[in-house]
Design a protein around this motif. Sequence first.
Motif, PDB file in Angstrom:
ATOM      1  N   THR A   1       0.841  -1.200   0.000  1.00  0.00           N
ATOM      2  CA  THR A   1       0.000   0.000   0.000  1.00  0.00           C
ATOM      3  C   THR A   1       0.876   1.250   0.000  1.00  0.00           C
ATOM      4  N   TYR A   2       0.268   2.362  -0.378  1.00  0.00           N
ATOM      5  CA  TYR A   2       0.944   3.662  -0.302  1.00  0.00           C
ATOM      6  C   TYR A   2      -0.106   4.728  -0.035  1.00  0.00           C
ATOM      7  N   ASP A   3       0.344   5.896   0.410  1.00  0.00           N
ATOM      8  CA  ASP A   3      -0.561   6.992   0.741  1.00  0.00           C
ATOM      9  C   ASP A   3      -0.671   7.934  -0.461  1.00  0.00           C
ATOM     10  N   ASP A   4      -1.808   7.892  -1.104  1.00  0.00           N
ATOM     11  CA  ASP A   4      -2.036   8.738  -2.286  1.00  0.00           C
ATOM     12  C   ASP A   4      -2.627  10.077  -1.863  1.00  0.00           C
ATOM     13  N   LYS A   5      -1.836  11.133  -2.005  1.00  0.00           N
ATOM     14  CA  LYS A   5      -2.298  12.479  -1.662  1.00  0.00           C
ATOM     15  C   LYS A   5      -2.832  13.236  -2.890  1.00  0.00           C
ATOM     16  N   GLY A   6      -2.805  12.564  -4.048  1.00  0.00           N
ATOM     17  CA  GLY A   6      -3.325  13.190  -5.261  1.00  0.00           C
ATOM     18  C   GLY A   6      -2.275  13.893  -6.087  1.00  0.00           C
ATOM     19  N   TYR A   7      -1.104  14.130  -5.525  1.00  0.00           N
ATOM     20  CA  TYR A   7      -0.030  14.808  -6.259  1.00  0.00           C
ATOM     21  C   TYR A   7       1.305  14.531  -5.576  1.00  0.00           C
ATOM     22  N   ARG A   8       2.382  14.830  -6.289  1.00  0.00           N
ATOM     23  CA  ARG A   8       3.745  14.776  -5.753  1.00  0.00           C
ATOM     24  C   ARG A   8       4.503  15.994  -6.253  1.00  0.00           C
ATOM     25  N   ILE A   9       5.425  16.485  -5.449  1.00  0.00           N
ATOM     26  CA  ILE A   9       6.343  17.548  -5.869  1.00  0.00           C
ATOM     27  C   ILE A   9       7.693  16.899  -6.128  1.00  0.00           C
ATOM     28  N   ILE A  10       8.121  16.933  -7.374  1.00  0.00           N
ATOM     29  CA  ILE A  10       9.400  16.323  -7.747  1.00  0.00           C
ATOM     30  C   ILE A  10      10.210  17.332  -8.539  1.00  0.00           C
TER      31      ILE A  10
ATOM     32  N   THR B   1      10.802  20.322  -7.869  1.00  0.00           N
ATOM     33  CA  THR B   1      10.026  21.577  -7.800  1.00  0.00           C
ATOM     34  C   THR B   1       8.778  21.555  -8.689  1.00  0.00           C
ATOM     35  N   LYS B   2       8.508  20.462  -9.382  1.00  0.00           N
ATOM     36  CA  LYS B   2       7.338  20.390 -10.259  1.00  0.00           C
ATOM     37  C   LYS B   2       6.223  19.581  -9.583  1.00  0.00           C
ATOM     38  N   ARG B   3       5.002  20.070  -9.697  1.00  0.00           N
ATOM     39  CA  ARG B   3       3.849  19.371  -9.138  1.00  0.00           C
ATOM     40  C   ARG B   3       3.284  18.406 -10.197  1.00  0.00           C
ATOM     41  N   ILE B   4       3.214  17.143  -9.844  1.00  0.00           N
ATOM     42  CA  ILE B   4       2.670  16.122 -10.737  1.00  0.00           C
ATOM     43  C   ILE B   4       1.472  15.494 -10.058  1.00  0.00           C
ATOM     44  N   SER B   5       0.330  15.515 -10.744  1.00  0.00           N
ATOM     45  CA  SER B   5      -0.927  15.094 -10.128  1.00  0.00           C
ATOM     46  C   SER B   5      -1.521  13.869 -10.810  1.00  0.00           C
ATOM     47  N   ASN B   6      -2.506  13.269 -10.151  1.00  0.00           N
ATOM     48  CA  ASN B   6      -3.357  12.287 -10.802  1.00  0.00           C
ATOM     49  C   ASN B   6      -4.188  13.002 -11.876  1.00  0.00           C
ATOM     50  N   PHE B   7      -4.846  12.242 -12.738  1.00  0.00           N
ATOM     51  CA  PHE B   7      -5.593  12.850 -13.840  1.00  0.00           C
ATOM     52  C   PHE B   7      -6.668  13.811 -13.340  1.00  0.00           C
TER      53      PHE B   7
ATOM     54  N   ASN C   1      -1.326   8.251 -11.289  1.00  0.00           N
ATOM     55  CA  ASN C   1       0.047   8.650 -11.591  1.00  0.00           C
ATOM     56  C   ASN C   1       0.937   8.589 -10.350  1.00  0.00           C
ATOM     57  N   THR C   2       0.378   8.979  -9.210  1.00  0.00           N
ATOM     58  CA  THR C   2       1.171   8.955  -7.975  1.00  0.00           C
ATOM     59  C   THR C   2       1.582   7.538  -7.620  1.00  0.00           C
ATOM     60  N   GLY C   3       0.779   6.560  -8.018  1.00  0.00           N
ATOM     61  CA  GLY C   3       1.087   5.168  -7.708  1.00  0.00           C
ATOM     62  C   GLY C   3       2.293   4.650  -8.469  1.00  0.00           C
ATOM     63  N   THR C   4       2.358   4.952  -9.779  1.00  0.00           N
ATOM     64  CA  THR C   4       3.520   4.484 -10.547  1.00  0.00           C
ATOM     65  C   THR C   4       4.780   5.245 -10.122  1.00  0.00           C
ATOM     66  N   MET C   5       4.620   6.492  -9.692  1.00  0.00           N
ATOM     67  CA  MET C   5       5.780   7.219  -9.158  1.00  0.00           C
ATOM     68  C   MET C   5       6.284   6.575  -7.871  1.00  0.00           C
TER      69      MET C   5
ATOM     70  N   ARG D   1      17.794  13.593 -13.255  1.00  0.00           N
ATOM     71  CA  ARG D   1      16.662  14.172 -12.536  1.00  0.00           C
ATOM     72  C   ARG D   1      15.576  13.127 -12.296  1.00  0.00           C
ATOM     73  N   ASP D   2      15.045  13.095 -11.097  1.00  0.00           N
ATOM     74  CA  ASP D   2      13.995  12.140 -10.759  1.00  0.00           C
ATOM     75  C   ASP D   2      12.732  12.361 -11.580  1.00  0.00           C
ATOM     76  N   ILE D   3      12.453  13.613 -11.938  1.00  0.00           N
ATOM     77  CA  ILE D   3      11.191  13.917 -12.600  1.00  0.00           C
ATOM     78  C   ILE D   3      11.044  13.205 -13.938  1.00  0.00           C
ATOM     79  N   GLU D   4      12.148  12.997 -14.633  1.00  0.00           N
ATOM     80  CA  GLU D   4      12.077  12.325 -15.932  1.00  0.00           C
ATOM     81  C   GLU D   4      11.631  10.871 -15.770  1.00  0.00           C
ATOM     82  N   TYR D   5      12.089  10.225 -14.712  1.00  0.00           N
ATOM     83  CA  TYR D   5      11.711   8.841 -14.443  1.00  0.00           C
ATOM     84  C   TYR D   5      10.291   8.763 -13.901  1.00  0.00           C
ATOM     85  N   ALA D   6       9.948   9.731 -13.075  1.00  0.00           N
ATOM     86  CA  ALA D   6       8.610   9.746 -12.486  1.00  0.00           C
ATOM     87  C   ALA D   6       7.543   9.855 -13.562  1.00  0.00           C
ATOM     88  N   THR D   7       7.739  10.754 -14.517  1.00  0.00           N
ATOM     89  CA  THR D   7       6.755  10.894 -15.597  1.00  0.00           C
ATOM     90  C   THR D   7       6.792   9.695 -16.546  1.00  0.00           C
ATOM     91  N   ALA D   8       7.971   9.139 -16.758  1.00  0.00           N
ATOM     92  CA  ALA D   8       8.073   7.953 -17.623  1.00  0.00           C
ATOM     93  C   ALA D   8       7.298   6.786 -17.032  1.00  0.00           C
TER      94      ALA D   8
END
Length: 571
Positions: free
Chosen positions: A320-329, A331-337, A356-360, A403-410
Amino acid sequence: MKDRRLYNVWFINTGVLLIALLLITRLGHIQIAKGEYYKNLAESKYLVSNVATFDRGTIFFQEKNGRKVSAATVLPSYSLVIDPTKTSNPDSLADKLLKIIKFDREEFILRAGKNDDQYEEIAKNLLKTEVESILALGEKGVTIDNNPKRFYPGGRVAAQVLGFVGSDGSASMTQTGRYGLERYYNDSLERSGKNNSPSFFADIFLKPVASILFDRKREGNLVTTIEPTVQGFLERVLEDDVLKKYDAVSAGGIIMNPKTGEIYAMATMPSFDPNNFSKEKNQSVFSNPLVDGVYEMGSIVKPLTIAAGLDAGVVTASTTYDDKGYRIINTKRISNFDGKGRGVVALQEILNQSLNTGTMFVFDRLGKDKFREYFKSFGLGEETGIDLPNESVGNLRNLESSRDIEYATASFGQGISMTPIATIRALASLANGGVLVTPHVVTRTEYSLGLPREFVPSNERRVLKKETSEEISRMLTVVVDKALLGGTLKMEHYSIAAKTGTAQIVEDGAYSEKDYLHTFFGYFPSYDPKFIVLLTLKNPRGEAYASHTLSSPFMQITKFLLNYYEIPPDR
């Protein structure tokens, strides 16, 4: 001395037998394997002036029972030609010919009066009965040209797969394969005609034995994996229920055997008729974007991320993980759809709700090196080896970033791009026990002499444990049974594993606010799949998500395949 005489008799008899065998083999080759060619050539000699005989190998579709169906062949094309210098009475000749065929009489009289011209083509595409009637007139200065042409009996069926034959642009106007299988297998399909002797006996006795047995140029016919009924059904669904329904720019689909890589159907809409390709104004339809197009695929990539995490042992289905609806990676905010959080949820919900937060989260557990290793092993940045021309290679450059953000979005299919054929190949590894197969369209090449050359897979490799394949298949089956459109797609007696994706299209280095690619993949039955299907839809109108545009077409295709191939229920 007696033994020596017996040996000489045995040697002579054996030599005679071998020569006879060679002659019989060669006669069989000429009369059976090359019979159609020599028949056409003979007809040309009877009927034609200025013959330029064209010949080319046949391409076959293959029905589910193994029966071959012609997809591309060569047909005679007869034209009426007159020599004005030999036609003494144009009016009388016109009257006689008009009883057989139709043409403009006034224009005929005008052209027949050109006393300084020896060649005027009057009519094309004559029927053989018309040709026979014209020749029966016995008129001087009247001849029939037979210029064989490439013909595609199915018209638009599998047009981008087949390609077409056209001029190579040289001064000699040589006919060569353009696009599709016609181009990829041009060396096997083209017939040079250089080895054709003018008489059968010259061919038998004068041609060196070595050239009979060890001909370097293997002229063959292609037998494809394309099943014509399946291909036709896919094209109808794509055109009527996807492209036209949503007024989209394009729609595409691939139906493949996930265990062997055999492609039963591959289509892109809009399409074209290879019999009349010269009349097509939009020449971009000649290419095959399922092979040469590169796209960000969106959420259908998420199962690959989950599978990598399962395979590496960094997560399990109960994690399990705690889904807050978004992540800051970075300095960029990445959200669920939808930007919403779900609280503490299990891994299954990442696929059920496409989070999206789950695959991140899974990427965090894997780390950059492991994530990169898995995604490269899936073959997303390499050629698949499919036997079609102009295959493009995906772009995984972002996975070389620090940068982590490139992997997170991938991890949810953004920032990396791939071809549809590479995508279905990677996703097939989830279905088939974890093996990367080689997609292919031709199952064998048949030669006039010798054994056929069967397809031999290359570069196949294991990318996931069998247990991982089973677990991700179970999770994707839950997606269909409980989550996708509220579980309304569930079939009572068949298990289906599937996932949708919706991705923004990149234009001039930036994400478009109005252009989207919808994707849908699924395989069935889930635990012993016979088919994997990938559908794509560019810029549909009226619907924002692939679950609404492509679910129904996918289910149409699924039910058709289960029924057509009589697949037994698995639950």
